[in-house]
Design a protein around this motif. Structure first.
Motif, PDB file in Angstrom:
ATOM      1  N   GLN A  42      14.583  -9.855   9.563  1.00  0.00           N
ATOM      2  CA  GLN A  42      13.473  -9.074  10.102  1.00  0.00           C
ATOM      3  C   GLN A  42      12.194  -9.579   9.461  1.00  0.00           C
ATOM      4  OE1 GLN A  42      15.006  -4.966   9.259  1.00  0.00           O
ATOM      5  NE2 GLN A  42      14.178  -4.564  11.288  1.00  0.00           N
ATOM      6  N   LEU A  43      11.116  -9.558  10.212  1.00  0.00           N
ATOM      7  CA  LEU A  43       9.811  -9.826   9.616  1.00  0.00           C
ATOM      8  C   LEU A  43       9.408  -8.606   8.804  1.00  0.00           C
ATOM      9  CD1 LEU A  43       7.857 -11.584  12.500  1.00  0.00           C
ATOM     10  CD2 LEU A  43       8.758 -12.597  10.412  1.00  0.00           C
ATOM     11  N   VAL A  44       8.681  -8.849   7.734  1.00  0.00           N
ATOM     12  CA  VAL A  44       8.242  -7.778   6.850  1.00  0.00           C
ATOM     13  C   VAL A  44       6.757  -7.959   6.578  1.00  0.00           C
ATOM     14  CG1 VAL A  44       8.507  -6.742   4.564  1.00  0.00           C
ATOM     15  CG2 VAL A  44      10.496  -7.644   5.750  1.00  0.00           C
ATOM     16  N   THR A  45       6.034  -6.853   6.607  1.00  0.00           N
ATOM     17  CA  THR A  45       4.636  -6.865   6.221  1.00  0.00           C
ATOM     18  C   THR A  45       4.485  -6.086   4.922  1.00  0.00           C
ATOM     19  OG1 THR A  45       3.894  -6.984   8.515  1.00  0.00           O
ATOM     20  CG2 THR A  45       2.298  -6.193   6.902  1.00  0.00           C
ATOM     21  N   VAL A  46       3.860  -6.715   3.938  1.00  0.00           N
ATOM     22  CA  VAL A  46       3.582  -6.080   2.655  1.00  0.00           C
ATOM     23  C   VAL A  46       2.070  -6.011   2.495  1.00  0.00           C
ATOM     24  CG1 VAL A  46       3.884  -6.228   0.152  1.00  0.00           C
ATOM     25  CG2 VAL A  46       5.701  -7.043   1.675  1.00  0.00           C
ATOM     26  N   VAL A  47       1.561  -4.818   2.232  1.00  0.00           N
ATOM     27  CA  VAL A  47       0.129  -4.653   1.973  1.00  0.00           C
ATOM     28  C   VAL A  47      -0.033  -4.331   0.494  1.00  0.00           C
ATOM     29  CG1 VAL A  47      -1.982  -3.404   2.530  1.00  0.00           C
ATOM     30  CG2 VAL A  47      -0.296  -3.883   4.336  1.00  0.00           C
ATOM     31  N   ILE A  48      -0.825  -5.163  -0.171  1.00  0.00           N
ATOM     32  CA  ILE A  48      -1.052  -5.038  -1.611  1.00  0.00           C
ATOM     33  C   ILE A  48      -2.517  -4.666  -1.821  1.00  0.00           C
ATOM     34  CG2 ILE A  48      -0.818  -6.189  -3.842  1.00  0.00           C
ATOM     35  CD1 ILE A  48       0.787  -8.398  -2.229  1.00  0.00           C
ATOM     36  N   SER A  49      -2.763  -3.494  -2.362  1.00  0.00           N
ATOM     37  CA  SER A  49      -4.141  -3.032  -2.584  1.00  0.00           C
ATOM     38  C   SER A  49      -4.618  -3.486  -3.955  1.00  0.00           C
ATOM     39  CB  SER A  49      -4.220  -1.515  -2.440  1.00  0.00           C
ATOM     40  OG  SER A  49      -3.923  -1.156  -1.118  1.00  0.00           O
ATOM     41  N   THR A  50      -5.016  -4.751  -4.033  1.00  0.00           N
ATOM     42  CA  THR A  50      -5.456  -5.328  -5.303  1.00  0.00           C
ATOM     43  C   THR A  50      -6.835  -4.791  -5.686  1.00  0.00           C
ATOM     44  OG1 THR A  50      -6.509  -7.218  -4.226  1.00  0.00           O
ATOM     45  CG2 THR A  50      -4.186  -7.456  -4.837  1.00  0.00           C
ATOM     46  N   LEU A  51      -7.207  -5.045  -6.929  1.00  0.00           N
ATOM     47  CA  LEU A  51      -8.529  -4.652  -7.420  1.00  0.00           C
ATOM     48  C   LEU A  51      -9.454  -5.865  -7.466  1.00  0.00           C
ATOM     49  CD1 LEU A  51      -7.580  -2.311 -10.400  1.00  0.00           C
ATOM     50  CD2 LEU A  51      -8.372  -1.652  -8.112  1.00  0.00           C
ATOM     51  N   LYS A  52     -10.651  -5.698  -6.935  1.00  0.00           N
ATOM     52  CA  LYS A  52     -11.644  -6.783  -7.021  1.00  0.00           C
ATOM     53  C   LYS A  52     -12.347  -6.766  -8.377  1.00  0.00           C
ATOM     54  CE  LYS A  52     -15.097  -4.052  -4.569  1.00  0.00           C
ATOM     55  NZ  LYS A  52     -15.804  -3.866  -3.325  1.00  0.00           N
ATOM     56  N   THR A  53     -12.105  -5.709  -9.153  1.00  0.00           N
ATOM     57  CA  THR A  53     -12.829  -5.517 -10.414  1.00  0.00           C
ATOM     58  C   THR A  53     -12.173  -6.173 -11.618  1.00  0.00           C
ATOM     59  OG1 THR A  53     -11.655  -3.419 -10.658  1.00  0.00           O
ATOM     60  CG2 THR A  53     -13.858  -3.345  -9.673  1.00  0.00           C
ATOM     61  N   ASN A  54     -10.933  -6.638 -11.509  1.00  0.00           N
ATOM     62  CA  ASN A  54     -10.289  -7.235 -12.688  1.00  0.00           C
ATOM     63  C   ASN A  54      -9.807  -8.663 -12.456  1.00  0.00           C
ATOM     64  OD1 ASN A  54      -7.945  -6.934 -11.225  1.00  0.00           O
ATOM     65  ND2 ASN A  54      -7.088  -5.326 -12.505  1.00  0.00           N
TER      66      ASN A  54
ATOM     67  N   LYS B 120      13.846  -8.764  -1.643  1.00  0.00           N
ATOM     68  CA  LYS B 120      13.608 -10.184  -1.866  1.00  0.00           C
ATOM     69  C   LYS B 120      13.241 -10.788  -0.525  1.00  0.00           C
ATOM     70  CE  LYS B 120      16.519 -10.524  -5.875  1.00  0.00           C
ATOM     71  NZ  LYS B 120      17.442  -9.482  -6.125  1.00  0.00           N
ATOM     72  N   LEU B 121      12.024 -11.299  -0.418  1.00  0.00           N
ATOM     73  CA  LEU B 121      11.505 -11.853   0.833  1.00  0.00           C
ATOM     74  C   LEU B 121      11.329 -13.356   0.694  1.00  0.00           C
ATOM     75  CD1 LEU B 121       8.775  -9.143   1.509  1.00  0.00           C
ATOM     76  CD2 LEU B 121      11.191  -9.110   2.145  1.00  0.00           C
ATOM     77  N   VAL B 122      11.573 -14.075   1.784  1.00  0.00           N
ATOM     78  CA  VAL B 122      11.460 -15.535   1.772  1.00  0.00           C
ATOM     79  C   VAL B 122      10.403 -15.985   2.778  1.00  0.00           C
ATOM     80  CG1 VAL B 122      13.849 -15.860   1.014  1.00  0.00           C
ATOM     81  CG2 VAL B 122      13.334 -15.849   3.453  1.00  0.00           C
ATOM     82  N   ASN B 123       9.956 -17.220   2.589  1.00  0.00           N
ATOM     83  CA  ASN B 123       9.013 -17.847   3.517  1.00  0.00           C
ATOM     84  C   ASN B 123       7.774 -16.985   3.744  1.00  0.00           C
ATOM     85  OD1 ASN B 123       8.278 -20.050   5.044  1.00  0.00           O
ATOM     86  ND2 ASN B 123       9.222 -19.271   6.918  1.00  0.00           N
ATOM     87  N   CYS B 124       7.219 -16.481   2.658  1.00  0.00           N
ATOM     88  CA  CYS B 124       6.070 -15.568   2.745  1.00  0.00           C
ATOM     89  C   CYS B 124       4.757 -16.332   2.804  1.00  0.00           C
ATOM     90  CB  CYS B 124       6.060 -14.635   1.539  1.00  0.00           C
ATOM     91  SG  CYS B 124       7.504 -13.570   1.467  1.00  0.00           S
TER      92      CYS B 124
ATOM     93  N   LEU C 104       0.337 -20.273   2.094  1.00  0.00           N
ATOM     94  CA  LEU C 104       1.793 -20.258   1.897  1.00  0.00           C
ATOM     95  C   LEU C 104       2.133 -19.837   0.470  1.00  0.00           C
ATOM     96  CD1 LEU C 104       2.640 -23.555   3.781  1.00  0.00           C
ATOM     97  CD2 LEU C 104       2.533 -21.214   4.676  1.00  0.00           C
ATOM     98  N   LEU C 105       3.073 -18.892   0.343  1.00  0.00           N
ATOM     99  CA  LEU C 105       3.441 -18.343  -0.961  1.00  0.00           C
ATOM    100  C   LEU C 105       4.875 -18.643  -1.368  1.00  0.00           C
ATOM    101  CD1 LEU C 105       1.910 -14.776  -0.515  1.00  0.00           C
ATOM    102  CD2 LEU C 105       0.888 -16.716  -1.732  1.00  0.00           C
ATOM    103  N   GLY C 106       5.769 -18.810  -0.407  1.00  0.00           N
ATOM    104  CA  GLY C 106       7.185 -18.971  -0.743  1.00  0.00           C
ATOM    105  C   GLY C 106       7.850 -17.609  -0.881  1.00  0.00           C
ATOM    106  N   ASP C 107       8.732 -17.478  -1.862  1.00  0.00           N
ATOM    107  CA  ASP C 107       9.497 -16.242  -2.046  1.00  0.00           C
ATOM    108  C   ASP C 107       8.712 -15.226  -2.872  1.00  0.00           C
ATOM    109  OD1 ASP C 107      11.413 -17.744  -0.793  1.00  0.00           O
ATOM    110  OD2 ASP C 107      12.702 -17.948  -2.545  1.00  0.00           O
ATOM    111  N   ILE C 108       8.904 -13.941  -2.527  1.00  0.00           N
ATOM    112  CA  ILE C 108       8.344 -12.861  -3.335  1.00  0.00           C
ATOM    113  C   ILE C 108       9.406 -11.778  -3.505  1.00  0.00           C
ATOM    114  CG2 ILE C 108       5.998 -13.319  -2.507  1.00  0.00           C
ATOM    115  CD1 ILE C 108       6.114 -10.678  -0.950  1.00  0.00           C
ATOM    116  N   VAL C 109       9.221 -10.968  -4.536  1.00  0.00           N
ATOM    117  CA  VAL C 109      10.085  -9.827  -4.787  1.00  0.00           C
ATOM    118  C   VAL C 109       9.192  -8.597  -4.874  1.00  0.00           C
ATOM    119  CG1 VAL C 109      11.747  -8.753  -6.359  1.00  0.00           C
ATOM    120  CG2 VAL C 109      11.754 -11.241  -6.029  1.00  0.00           C
ATOM    121  N   VAL C 110       9.500  -7.596  -4.049  1.00  0.00           N
ATOM    122  CA  VAL C 110       8.729  -6.355  -4.038  1.00  0.00           C
ATOM    123  C   VAL C 110       9.597  -5.258  -4.651  1.00  0.00           C
ATOM    124  CG1 VAL C 110       7.496  -4.675  -2.616  1.00  0.00           C
ATOM    125  CG2 VAL C 110       7.528  -7.098  -1.946  1.00  0.00           C
ATOM    126  N   SER C 111       9.127  -4.685  -5.744  1.00  0.00           N
ATOM    127  CA  SER C 111       9.843  -3.595  -6.409  1.00  0.00           C
ATOM    128  C   SER C 111       9.209  -2.268  -6.053  1.00  0.00           C
ATOM    129  CB  SER C 111       9.824  -3.784  -7.922  1.00  0.00           C
ATOM    130  OG  SER C 111      10.532  -4.959  -8.259  1.00  0.00           O
TER     131      SER C 111
END
Length: 148
Positions: free
Chosen positions: A65-77, A109-113, A92-99
């Protein structure tokens, strides 16, 4: 009459959620690098396709399945700046792990991100968040490979 089964409800830990970019560790995002919105993950599409027949349906489990991950990063740090630079160099990022936010729920564990987009940003001093959307593949129905 049934009695109370006394099932523990567990605990959430808002500091536990993280995104680890396996091959680019400086893009790893943990709680100190997140805005209040944190991390969200959405599975897209169906896990099993149903194909209609004359008298019923045939099941066709999907291998991913395709997966969308939204990461609300901080521009301040500085973390959002690292992601901006990554996007300028390669999305291109490769593999990621979302906990998740609890030990009771396993990681994804996501691939081809890849970085898909960066949301609208306000530069008026009212928000510290920069939402980065990453798309990847979540492999499912692994038993299908035993049938080939």
């Amino acid at each position: 009459m049934a009695s109370n089964p006394l099932i523990a409800q567990g605990t959430l830990n808002r500091l536990r959620g993280s995104v680890v970019v396996t091959n680019i560790p400086n893009l790893t995002v943990t709680a100190p690098y997140l805005g209040k919105t944190g991390i969200s993950l959405a599975l897209q599409g169906v896990a099993t396709t149903y194909i209609d027949t004359m008298t019923g349906s045939v099941t066709a489990p999907e291998p991913y399945q395709l997966v969308t991950v939204v990461i609300s990063t901080l521009k301040t740090n500085g973390i959002a700046s690292l992601w901006k630079t990554q996007m300028e160099n390669t999305t291109l990022l490769g593999d990621i792990v979302v906990s998740s936010d609890t030990l009771a729920f396993p990681s994804y564990k996501l691939v081809n991100c890849a970085i898909e987009s960066i949301a609208d940003m306000a530069f008026n001093g009212t928000t510290a968040e920069v939402a980065i959307t990453v798309k990847g593949i979540y492999n499912i129905n692994n038993n299908l490979w035993n049938l080939v």
